[in-house]
Design an enzyme around this catalytic site. Structure first.
Site, mmCIF file in Angstrom:
data_model
loop_
_atom_site.group_PDB
_atom_site.id
_atom_site.type_symbol
_atom_site.label_atom_id
_atom_site.label_comp_id
_atom_site.label_asym_id
_atom_site.label_seq_id
_atom_site.Cartn_x
_atom_site.Cartn_y
_atom_site.Cartn_z
ATOM 1 N N GLY A 823 43.559 48.054 39.405
ATOM 2 C CA GLY A 823 42.337 47.287 39.631
ATOM 3 C C GLY A 823 42.608 46.161 40.596
ATOM 4 O O GLY A 823 43.753 45.748 40.827
ATOM 5 N N GLU A 824 41.538 45.644 41.183
ATOM 6 C CA GLU A 824 41.684 44.519 42.084
ATOM 7 C C GLU A 824 40.392 43.735 42.153
ATOM 8 O O GLU A 824 39.302 44.251 41.891
ATOM 9 C CB GLU A 824 42.114 44.976 43.468
ATOM 10 C CG GLU A 824 41.193 45.973 44.152
ATOM 11 C CD GLU A 824 41.753 46.404 45.501
ATOM 12 O OE1 GLU A 824 41.628 47.584 45.799
ATOM 13 O OE2 GLU A 824 42.304 45.577 46.236
ATOM 14 N N GLY A 825 40.545 42.456 42.462
ATOM 15 C CA GLY A 825 39.409 41.566 42.627
ATOM 16 C C GLY A 825 39.394 40.990 44.018
ATOM 17 O O GLY A 825 40.013 41.517 44.948
ATOM 18 N N ASN A 826 38.664 39.866 44.149
ATOM 19 C CA ASN A 826 38.546 39.265 45.473
ATOM 20 C C ASN A 826 39.873 38.702 45.964
ATOM 21 O O ASN A 826 40.148 38.683 47.159
ATOM 22 C CB ASN A 826 37.494 38.160 45.444
ATOM 23 C CG ASN A 826 36.105 38.719 45.201
ATOM 24 O OD1 ASN A 826 35.814 39.845 45.605
ATOM 25 N ND2 ASN A 826 35.256 37.960 44.515
ATOM 26 N N GLY A 828 43.105 39.019 43.949
ATOM 27 C CA GLY A 828 44.298 39.539 43.294
ATOM 28 C C GLY A 828 44.244 41.036 43.134
ATOM 29 O O GLY A 828 43.201 41.669 43.324
ATOM 30 N N LYS A 847 51.054 42.266 38.717
ATOM 31 C CA LYS A 847 49.976 41.496 39.327
ATOM 32 C C LYS A 847 50.513 40.752 40.548
ATOM 33 O O LYS A 847 51.647 40.239 40.518
ATOM 34 C CB LYS A 847 49.408 40.499 38.308
ATOM 35 C CG LYS A 847 48.909 41.139 37.035
ATOM 36 C CD LYS A 847 48.453 40.121 36.006
ATOM 37 C CE LYS A 847 47.175 39.433 36.416
ATOM 38 N NZ LYS A 847 46.650 38.542 35.353
ATOM 39 N N ASP A 956 38.990 31.285 29.154
ATOM 40 C CA ASP A 956 38.296 32.428 29.752
ATOM 41 C C ASP A 956 38.370 33.620 28.806
ATOM 42 O O ASP A 956 38.660 34.733 29.204
ATOM 43 C CB ASP A 956 38.931 32.773 31.107
ATOM 44 C CG ASP A 956 38.018 33.691 31.930
ATOM 45 O OD1 ASP A 956 38.497 34.261 32.919
ATOM 46 O OD2 ASP A 956 36.830 33.841 31.571
#
EC number: 2.7.10.1
Length: 1116
Positions: A823-826, A828, A847, A956
């Site tokens: 998976g990936e985000g903006n 990371g 990560k 979070d």
């Protein structure tokens, strides 16, 4: 002391059901023969009216003339016969009359409390007492009286407690002897008085006991200032407790309740065997003493009361305005009760009857309660089954005017179902009431389980529970399994239609059955049809390598087996050509390497790795030499071939087993011996023949070459020189040489300078970038929040900076093999990798930050490393495997969770969306059960409780940041926003998880463990709603406006009230009113134990899932 040869029987019985211990006020000591006859065997019976006195039993002992308590306390249980005359009793019978003389007592076994006394005399005694005991109040006068049975011309003597008290000359003795006691006092007058002729044996004495209350008549207490109740019907006020000790045949607070003929005991539950109680002396606790049963009198209680008298010992006189005098009850009047007919009768009323549902084959326990005046006695209430069988009560408890009788029916069958009756009978009327008994048959599946998948160590089975015979609902589903060759079954409780059996043996047949259970005891049905399935074959070890470590040691390694392969390894090693050197080792399933020591230098060894799961298969092997203990020989068989004008090929042989690591070639022109060139070539481990091409030679030129080798001990001697003569220059070569030498040299020089410059610049930039990243990580780790509210020491007291004290497990870049992007985000990315740690290979999630991540992102990423290091291992927190820095980037390796994050896992369980046919066929909206969903919630609460104990705030907490690991264990992850303080005030605004944030966090940017509790409440809502979006359809601006006004998430339709109440407690406006994580865990643990369906996943009509709005989740 009652010796074994003088006791024919000494039997002890206790009622072994759970309940309170026996009280002395419930105990009655029955003496059937106070005057022992030669024709009968003397005995005693001690009875407890408390039939629920589990574990506490009664003991009999002797106190006069010799204390002999230990032997009389021994005994054995009565044979269990029905009906038993007294459910809790102890009895003793003597075979010799000589031992049945004196004062005896009954007490609770192993107790040092009060005792109940009685007395026995032999029939040949010359005197008899008027009564066994005499009770007087302090200060009263009393005559202790005896009657003479046998005449003898001797003096008489009276002893008190075995000591001389009084004597009378023979001239003063009459048929009735009185011994006066004036102004009686307990400390000086109370005791056992025995009278006999002076020459007679002590065992021929007549015994009576004087009991002196420590208070005046009508008073009790330590200072004798408390007033006694008016004890009716001959009851005596206890000077210690102020209670009325009621005579046999009466009960109640003031002994005003009449029990009638043949009854005795504290609650009148006991009955005399013949129903008459004639010739029985009943002894109670002091100060009552001993008396006859109601309606009888005399020393041996053989005489009935004269007309007009009733009660124990016939001491009570009837005063009847109407009716007649009954010697057992007192006045008997129609429609009234009481010894003087002072109370009006009321009809009994049956209450608290409930319909019963029970499983076949188990014991049925029924309580029938009835109230009336007088209250029903034990035996007045009976139970009549559906087939008209009458059952007697096993126990009865009476409180005020209500009596409750307990009935037990063994092994209820289906034929017993129907309308049962509770019936109350008394002297005037009969009443009854009905209730329904439903007898259910436990369920049994009609089809065997179905195989859905398998592996070497697991089977995935569809339980196939429907249709089933018997009665529902289904409370639990259990899968039974065993190897086909074994006899012992194992079991696992199912929480859905599929069950995965792990840790099985490879290549093994397993017998499987499904067992269904319905609610209640005995609800487990018979196992359904059996099915046999086989596990698969395991893969053999791969990547087997043997390498030299030293002159006497080798390292054998192989790739670690997959997670589900738990077979052991057998390693066999031997020296090549020497079978007698075979050595064998057994290694556990998690092994992937081993060291071999105590070997010979410069010897070849062969090793084979066998798996316990791969029986009958070829197994991989490897060989290697130990390092040499001497210098290597020079290269041999040197030859030169394929000679041209500018090149030649050189070949040679390397000696085997000499641990040669490098070969060195030195060559020079014959005419210019001062100019030498040297080439070093690496030698592979198993390489025996080498080849090298010499380039750039001069045409028509002679060269001289020498070779040598290098091993762990040093360099070999040089080989003999070898001559080489290149061929004359070819035409194309000459043309190129004439016109191109200068150009070639210029190009090569320019290219070399360019490469050197680029390489030098790259090294400088790389070093600067690495230093910059290190400084950035250290500055991030040292950065503290702007405001602290903490019970921990203030920041300036902390020892050194965080980064200096932080120690994390390091990984080598070469030990990481990336496989796939998880998976990936903006900013990371998370990749699946195979890493080597401590010699073992394992899966990991790695990560890393992307190139354009902000300073805040890098700070949060480094902070996550710090938090994981400081938290330490916990089963519900994701485990840190290690960290690695490569080319200026930080890589964080954490435990791999095969089932992904909890949010996606919940949404994938929405089987009505993913597989509608399966959902409809199995009438379920989710592949997850209520127990599994609560287990996920409990796992998170347990991890958060540990986090709060370590004084860390997550900030979070949401389902997306919880991972589902092996065995479906939830693990808290994503600690990028965590802080190590009890209260944290955020100083900048960044991306905020608004839908999960507490009110104080939204309004004041204050984060505490209590704000984590708020977030947990939202997470719990996500779990129950199977991954729904909180506040779906609302914007963040609306949340800022409505939350302070009391608006909260609505209760999901499939949610139990108790679970939603727990959510609401987490969302209380005042943080200190919210529960702690330990309290939340306690509540969820109780729910899991009750096995109630707190989250309903059954597919009902018009079922709809909670909404999902991914854009709203990304916005907060």
């Amino acid at each position: 002391m009652c010796l074994l040869d003088s006791c024919t029987a000494l039997l002890l019985l206790g009622c072994w059901m759970s309940g309170s211990a026996v009280r002395i006020s419930d105990v009655t000591l029955v003496n059937p023969d106070p005057v022992v006859s030669p024709l009968t065997a003397p005995s005693l019976l001690c009875v407890s009216s408390d039939w629920s006195s589990g574990g506490s039993v009664l003991a009999l002992g002797q106190e006069f003339p010799r204390p002999q308590g230990s032997v009389l306390a021994l005994g054995q249980e009565f044979p269990h016969t029905e009906p038993r005359p007294h459910p809790a009793a102890a009895t003793v019978t003597w075979s010799s009359r000589s031992h049945a003389f004196g004062a005896f007592y009954c007490q609770i076994r192993n107790s040092t409390g009060r005792k109940i006394y009685t007395y026995k005399m032999l029939q040949e005694a010359a005197f008899l007492p008027e009564s066994l005991t005499i009770t007087v109040n302090q200060g009263e006068n009393i005559n202790i009286s005896y009657s003479r049975r046998l005449y003898s011309p001797e003096d008489t003597v009276i002893h008190k407690n075995g000591h001389f008290e009084h004597s009378s000359p023979k001239e003063d003795i009459s048929d009735i002897i009185h011994y006066p006691v004036t102004n009686a006092k307990a400390e000086s007058h109370a005791g056992i008085y025995a009278i006999r002729y002076i020459s007679a044996a002590p065992s021929s004495a007549a015994i009576t006991r004087l009991i002196v209350r420590s208070c005046r008549a009508g008073f009790w207490g330590p200072n004798c200032t408390e007033s006694c109740p008016r004890c009716a019907n001959g009851g005596v006020c206890d000077d210690t407790t102020g209670e009325c000790v009621c005579p046999p045949g009466f009960r109640g607070h003031t002994c005003d309740i009449v029990c009638g003929e043949g009854r005795f005991g504290a609650g009148c539950k006991e009955r005399c065997v013949d129903g008459v109680c004639r010739a029985l002396v009943f002894c109670l606790r002091d100060p009552y003493g001993c008396s006859c049963a109601s309606g009888w009198r005399g020393l041996s209680c053989n005489d009935a009361c004269p007309d007009g008298y009733y009660g124990a010992g016939c001491t009570q006189k009837c005063v009847c305005a109407k009716g007649r005098c009954d010697r057992f009850r007192g006045c008997v009047c129609a429609g009234r009760h009481g010894s003087r007919c002072e109370e009006a009768d009321s009809s009994p009323v049956i209450s608290h009857l409930r319909d019963v549902e029970i499983n076949t084959g188990v014991e049925l326990s029924v309580n029938c309660s009835a109230s009336g005046r007088p209250a029903p006695l034990h035996g007045d209430i009976t139970l009549i089954t559906a087939n008209r069988t009458t059952i007697a009560a096993v126990d009865t408890h009476t409180l005020n005017d209500q009596s409750t009788s307990v009935f037990r029916v063994q092994q209820v069958r289906v034929s017993s179902a129907g309308r049962w009756r509770c019936q109350v009978n008394n002297t005037h009327m009969q009443v009854e009431d009905e209730f329904t008994v439903e007898v259910k048959v436990p369920p049994r599946p009609q089809n065997p389980p179905v195989l859905q998948g398998s592996g070497p160590r697991h089977l995935l089975l569809l339980l196939n529970t429907e249709p089933y015979s018997g009665d529902g609902p289904i409370a639990t589903t259990t899968l039974l399994y065993r190897p086909a060759s074994a006899h012992t079954w194992s079991s696992v409780t199912a929480h859905g239609p599929l069950v995965r059996l792990d840790n099985l043996y490879p290549m093994t047949q397993y017998l499987t059955q499904v067992q269904l259970s319905r609610p209640g005891p005995g609800g487990a049905g018979q196992a359904g049809p059996a099915a046999t399935f086989s596990t698969q074959v395991l893969e053999l070890p791969v990547g087997v390598k043997l390498s030299a470590v030293s002159q006497t040691a080798l390292l054998l390694s192989w790739d670690i087996a997959p997670a589900e392969q738990h077979c052991t390894y057998e390693v066999s090693c031997l020296q090549a050509g020497a079978p007698g050197t075979l050595r064998t080792f057994q290694l556990p399933s998690n092994s992937s390497a081993m060291h071999l020591s105590d070997l010979k230098p410069r010897h070849k060894y062969q090793c084979t790795v066998r798996s316990s799961c791969g029986v009958g298969q070829n197994h991989p092997s490897a060989s290697a030499w130990t390092l040499s203990d001497q210098l290597p020989p020079p290269p041999a068989n040197i030859s030169i071939w394929n000679i041209s004008d500018t090149s030649a090929v050189l070949t040679w042989a390397v000696a085997e087993g000499e641990s040669v690591s490098r070969a060195v070639i030195r060559f020079q022109q014959v005419e210019q011996a001062q100019y030498r060139q040297q080439v070093e070539l690496p030698v592979q481990t198993q390489q025996l023949h080498m080849r090298f091409q010499l380039l750039g030679l001069r045409p028509n030129t002679g060269y001289q070459l020498q070779l040598w080798t290098v091993n762990n001990m040093g360099e070999s001697a040089e080989s003999p020189p070898v001559s080489l003569m290149t061929l004359p220059q070819q035409e194309s070569s000459a043309l190129f040489a004439a016109h191109g030498h200068l150009l070639l040299y210029a190009i090569l020089g320019s290219a070399g300078m360019t490469c050197c410059t680029v390489l030098l610049a790259f090294c400088i930039v790389l070093q600067l970038k690495r230093n910059t990243l290190q400084r950035r990580i250290h500055s991030i780790l040292r950065e503290e929040p702007a405001v602290h509210f903490s019970s921990a020491p203030p920041p300036h007291r902390r020892s050194a900076v965080v980064s200096r004290s932080l120690v994390f497990p390091a990984l080598q870049w070469s030990d990481i093999q990336f496989q796939d992007v998880l998976g990936e985000g903006n900013f990371g990315q998370v990749l699946k990798a195979r890493i080597r740690k401590d010699g073992l290979r394992m899966d990991a999630a790695v990560k890393r930050m992307k190139d354009y991540a902000s300073q805040d992102d890098h700070r949060d990423f480094a902070g996550e490393l710090e938090v994981l290091c400081r938290l330490g291992p916990h089963k519900n927190i994701i485990h840190l495997l290690g960290a690695c820095e490569h080319r200026g980037y930080l890589y964080l390796a954490i435990e791999f969770a095969p089932h992904g994050n909890l949010l996606d896992f919940l949404r994938k369980s929405r089987v009505l969306e993913t597989d509608p046919a399966f959902a409809i066929a199995h009438r379920t909206a989710s592949t997850l059960s209520s127990q599994q969903l609560l287990a996920f919630s409990a796992d998170v609460a347990r991890g958060m409780s540990y986090l709060s104990q370590k004084q860390f705030i997550h900030r979070d907490l949401a389902a997306r940041n919880v991972l589902v690991g092996e065995n479906f264990v939830a693990k808290i992850a994503d600690f990028g926003l965590s802080r190590g303080q009890e209260v944290y005030v955020k100083k900048t605004m960044g991306r905020l998880p608004v839908r999960w944030m507490a009110i104080e966090s939204l309004n004041y940017s204050v984060y505490t463990t209590n704000s984590d509790v708020w977030s947990y409440g939202v997470l719990l809502w996500e779990v129950v709603s199977l991954g729904g979006t909180p506040y779906c359809g609302m914007t963040c601006a609306e949340l800022y406006e409505k939350l302070p006004l009391g608006f909260r998430l609505e209760k999901p339709l499939n949610c139990d009230d108790e679970v939603y109440e727990l959510m609401q407690q987490c969302w209380r406006e005042k943080p200190f009113e919210r529960p702690s994580f330990s309290q939340i865990l306690l509540s969820l643990g109780r729910m899991l134990e009750e096995r109630k369906t707190y989250v309903n996943t059954t597919l009902y009509e018009k079922f709809t899932y909670a909404g999902i709005d991914c854009s709203a989740e990304e916005a907060g």
